[in-house]
Design an enzyme around this catalytic site. Structure first.
Site, PDB file in Angstrom:
ATOM      1  N   GLU A  60       0.819  -1.223   0.000  1.00  0.00           N
ATOM      2  CA  GLU A  60       0.000   0.000   0.000  1.00  0.00           C
ATOM      3  C   GLU A  60       0.850   1.269   0.000  1.00  0.00           C
ATOM      4  O   GLU A  60       0.556   2.231  -0.723  1.00  0.00           O
ATOM      5  CB  GLU A  60      -0.951   0.000   1.200  1.00  0.00           C
ATOM      6  CG  GLU A  60      -2.187  -0.854   1.026  1.00  0.00           C
ATOM      7  CD  GLU A  60      -1.921  -2.340   1.232  1.00  0.00           C
ATOM      8  OE1 GLU A  60      -0.798  -2.688   1.639  1.00  0.00           O
ATOM      9  OE2 GLU A  60      -2.833  -3.151   0.995  1.00  0.00           O
ATOM     10  N   HIS A 129     -10.763  -5.074  10.264  1.00  0.00           N
ATOM     11  CA  HIS A 129     -11.328  -4.871   8.931  1.00  0.00           C
ATOM     12  C   HIS A 129     -12.678  -4.167   8.978  1.00  0.00           C
ATOM     13  O   HIS A 129     -13.467  -4.259   8.038  1.00  0.00           O
ATOM     14  CB  HIS A 129     -11.484  -6.212   8.204  1.00  0.00           C
ATOM     15  CG  HIS A 129     -10.198  -6.912   7.940  1.00  0.00           C
ATOM     16  ND1 HIS A 129      -9.460  -7.511   8.918  1.00  0.00           N
ATOM     17  CD2 HIS A 129      -9.494  -7.097   6.785  1.00  0.00           C
ATOM     18  CE1 HIS A 129      -8.370  -8.042   8.400  1.00  0.00           C
ATOM     19  NE2 HIS A 129      -8.364  -7.800   7.103  1.00  0.00           N
TER      20      HIS A 129
END
Length: 326
Positions: A60, A129
């Site tokens: 990322e 998450h």
């Protein structure tokens, strides 16, 4: 207008902007061959090729940094995070590079980049998450933060975000990809960033809600209407810049406010909205502003506990009754 899902509305926005501007390209994990973890990028590799729809490794920080560099030289990257939870790994590029480059370069470098992907709670994916991180990114000057609540808003706001010359954080609520609604098919359809929408007009109380909380607030308003309480539902759509004027206008009409959000209450966006109302419309309030937020704990995995951690219709109904003193 076509009735399509939010997933397809986002796909339309990406397709139309890729076709309109050759400087737009899309990059992220599984956006090309797999067509997106949530299929938002379905068909784009086949239509635009591997130079404009690019699969990346699980890095990322790396591909967010590549995007910032590309934006500095005139391209318009769209960076997809598989979920915004993983954007934390790229926060340095987003916060220290993208957000500040225009200022630190004395205006020499615009950063027309969009960081997009799902955020907020999903279905039993637990605490790592299921985070609503919009207050993180809204904290930093230089970033715009957008959260759509309908398929039409998703398309119009994403197209505006891609055309914007500033870095935009575009958070799509993971539970809403299958939500259906009418969406304009006009390729020039856009919605300006920083303009709130009155999702429902009312006279007795204002509910300010965003993203997943908008349909929840609208259901609460329907319940309250049966009791003779008329609620106005305001969706800011853009967290930063925040259209506080539309909220204040509603408060001046209803004199009572509930701010509903999925994220944690401490240092949350609802705290900022409450402070703005306190400063600008205190004399119009007939009751303290009431906040309805997610429970201040990491998101549980267990289905029954997860349900309890997210604000629901009864909680918003109870909050409106409280500010209405009924």
């Amino acid at each position: 207008m076509a009735v399509i899902t939010m997933r397809d509305a986002l796909n339309d926005a990406l397709r139309e902007e890729l076709a309109r501007d050759p400087n737009v390209f899309l990059m992220g994990e599984e956006v090309a061959e797999y067509q997106g973890a949530y299929k938002v990028t379905r068909g784009l590799l086949q239509e635009f090729g591997a130079k404009r729809v690019i699969d990346t490794p699980i890095t990322e920080l790396g591909f967010a940094g590549l995007g910032v560099g590309a934006a500095m030289v005139g391209l318009r990257p769209i960076i997809e995070f598989m979920t915004f939870n993983f954007s934390i790994l790229a926060a340095d590029q987003m916060v220290n590079s993208a957000a500040k480059m225009l200022y630190m370069s004395g205006g020499q470098y615009k950063i027309p980049i969009v960081f997009r992907g799902p955020g907020g709670s999903a279905y039993q994916v637990s605490s790592q998450h299921s985070q609503a991180l919009e207050s993180w990114y809204a904290f930093f000057p230089g970033l715009k933060v957008v959260m759509p609540s309908t398929p039409a808003d998703a398309k119009g706001l994403l197209k505006s975000a891609i055309r914007d010359d500033d870095p935009v954080i575009f958070i799509e609520q993971e539970r809403m990809y299958g939500m259906k609604g009418e969406v304009p098919e006009d390729e020039d359809f856009t919605i300006p960033l920083g303009v709130a929408d009155v999702k429902r007009e009312g006279t007795d109380a204002t509910i300010v809600a965003r993203s997943l909380m908008v349909p929840t607030a609208l259901k609460a308003a329907e319940e309250l209407e049966k009791e003779g309480i008329s609620c106005e539902v305001i969706d800011p759509r853009t967290i930063r810049p925040l259209d506080i004027d539309t909220i204040i206008t509603s408060v001046q009409k209803t004199n009572r406010v509930v701010v509903a959000e999925e994220s944690h209450p401490f240092c949350g966006v609802s705290a900022e909205i409450t402070a703005e109302i306190q400063e600008r419309a205190f004399d119009y309030l007939d009751a303290p502003v009431k906040r309805v937020s997610g429970v201040d704990v990491p998101m549980p995995y267990a289905k029954n506990l997860e349900r309890l951690a997210i604000p629901d219709v009864p909680q918003i109904v109870a909050a409106v009754r409280e500010v209405a003193y009924v």
